[in-house]
Design an enzyme around this catalytic site. Structure first.
Site, PDB file in Angstrom:
ATOM      1  N   HIS A  72       2.211  -9.026   1.714  1.00  0.00           N
ATOM      2  CA  HIS A  72       2.474  -8.683   0.311  1.00  0.00           C
ATOM      3  C   HIS A  72       2.915  -7.239   0.106  1.00  0.00           C
ATOM      4  O   HIS A  72       3.709  -6.963  -0.793  1.00  0.00           O
ATOM      5  CB  HIS A  72       1.203  -8.940  -0.506  1.00  0.00           C
ATOM      6  N   ASP A 128       5.220  -6.154  -6.892  1.00  0.00           N
ATOM      7  CA  ASP A 128       4.035  -6.817  -7.431  1.00  0.00           C
ATOM      8  C   ASP A 128       4.139  -6.813  -8.962  1.00  0.00           C
ATOM      9  O   ASP A 128       5.151  -7.259  -9.495  1.00  0.00           O
ATOM     10  CB  ASP A 128       2.781  -6.117  -6.888  1.00  0.00           C
TER      11      ASP A 128
END
Length: 328
Positions: free
Chosen positions: A305, A106
């Site tokens: 994610h 991320d």
């Protein structure tokens, strides 16, 4: 330098430009630095630390400045990318090493990539999880994000820009907000394609209005959520959110590196259900130019994610195989 040992994890605090950085390490051997994203902590690497240690590496997962036990400078502009890169360099040297492999997820992927870009003498290889590498450049970030939303809704990055605004939504119920945010981006709990996109805020609404209700992703236990929530209840969210509030400054600071490739050995791992890999598909397609020493680009089918937490066994195998090949 202070250190303590909890089970097999060694907790340590080192000096850095931020003031101090907390990290957790396991294993001995070549140093591998692990950099987390938003809104997480060193704990997001809990399943990678033992796997990397078992493979013969010294794995060190940091709390990025503003998170966990690391220092939290008060100034918004203390969270620029150049500052975070210098923190990474300081950690490598504080651990008595001259170089390291850096792995990020991320926001940590961006931080890892920029660390490798600016300091190839320190970061000899880089692995990026979830967020692809895109060289510095292009239009001003806040202009781009402002256009994404449109008149009826606002992109979450734009929503995070104003100091205090997102904090007012999150901090009264940190645990509930985190649970919803994690669920919104996890493969097994994310909204269906025909449901409102949780990356956007309805004008006048809240981000959490679009989070799944009452669903916990399989990778997240009540204990995990308690640990994450306790850290943010203690620290608040401002330090974490200040990363988003420096994107225009980063764009200016890195202007001299527009279009610059990363030439060290690299690896990318993403999930097919992660918006980062679909929105940035062009960046992945450009890897022959932007990551000329890329070993492989893996997209894990049906993964969201939170890739190293959703699919730890696959991610660990890909990382350890890649690291082993680096040493050959």
């Amino acid at each position: 330098m202070q250190s303590e040992t909890t089970a097999e994890f060694r907790h340590r605090t080192v000096e850095s430009p931020a003031g101090r950085l907390h990290l957790v390490e396991q294993g001995t051997g070549p140093l591998v630095l692990l950099v987390h994203g938003f809104p997480e902590s060193w704990y997001s690497w809990r399943r990678q630390l033992p796997a990397l240690a078992a493979a013969g590496y010294r794995a060190a997962a940091i709390d990025v400045r503003g998170y966990g036990r690391s220092s939290k400078p008060t100034a918004t502009d203390a969270y620029g990318m150049l500052d975070l890169v210098q923190d990474n360099v300081a950690v490598v040297h504080a651990l008595g090493e001259e170089s390291a492999v850096v792995i990020g997820h991320d926001w940590g992927s961006n931080i890892a990539a920029t660390s490798a870009l600016l300091h190839p003498e320190v970061f000899r290889a880089v692995a990026l999880l979830s967020v692809p590498y895109a060289p510095p450049g292009g239009p001003r970030p806040t202009d781009v994000f402002g256009r994404i939303g449109g008149p009826e809704q606002e992109f979450y990055v734009s929503y995070f820009q104003e100091p205090g605004r997102a904090e007012a939504e999150i901090e009264p119920d940190v645990r509930g907000w985190l649970a919803g945010f994690y669920a919104a981006l996890s493969a097994d709990t994310m909204p269906a394609p025909n449901e409102p996109d949780p990356h956007f805020v309805t004008r006048g609404g809240r981000l959490r209005d679009r989070f799944p209700a009452g669903r916990m992703p399989a990778w997240l236990s009540e204990h995990d959520l308690d640990l994450y929530a306790a850290e943010f209840e203690r620290t608040g969210l401002t330090g974490a959110l200040n990363r988003y509030r420096n994107m225009d400054r980063d764009w200016e600071d890195l202007a001299s590196h527009r279009g610059t490739p990363i030439k060290q050995p690299s690896l990318f791992i993403g999930g097919t259900l992660d918006a980062s890999t679909t929105w940035m598909a062009d960046a992945i397609d450009a890897y022959p130019t932007t990551l000329p020493a890329l070993s492989a680009s893996h997209l894990l089918e049906g993964c969201g994610h939170w890739i190293q937490q959703e699919r730890p066994a696959e991610v660990n195998r890909l990382l350890t195989d890649w690291l082993t090949a680096l040493e050959d």
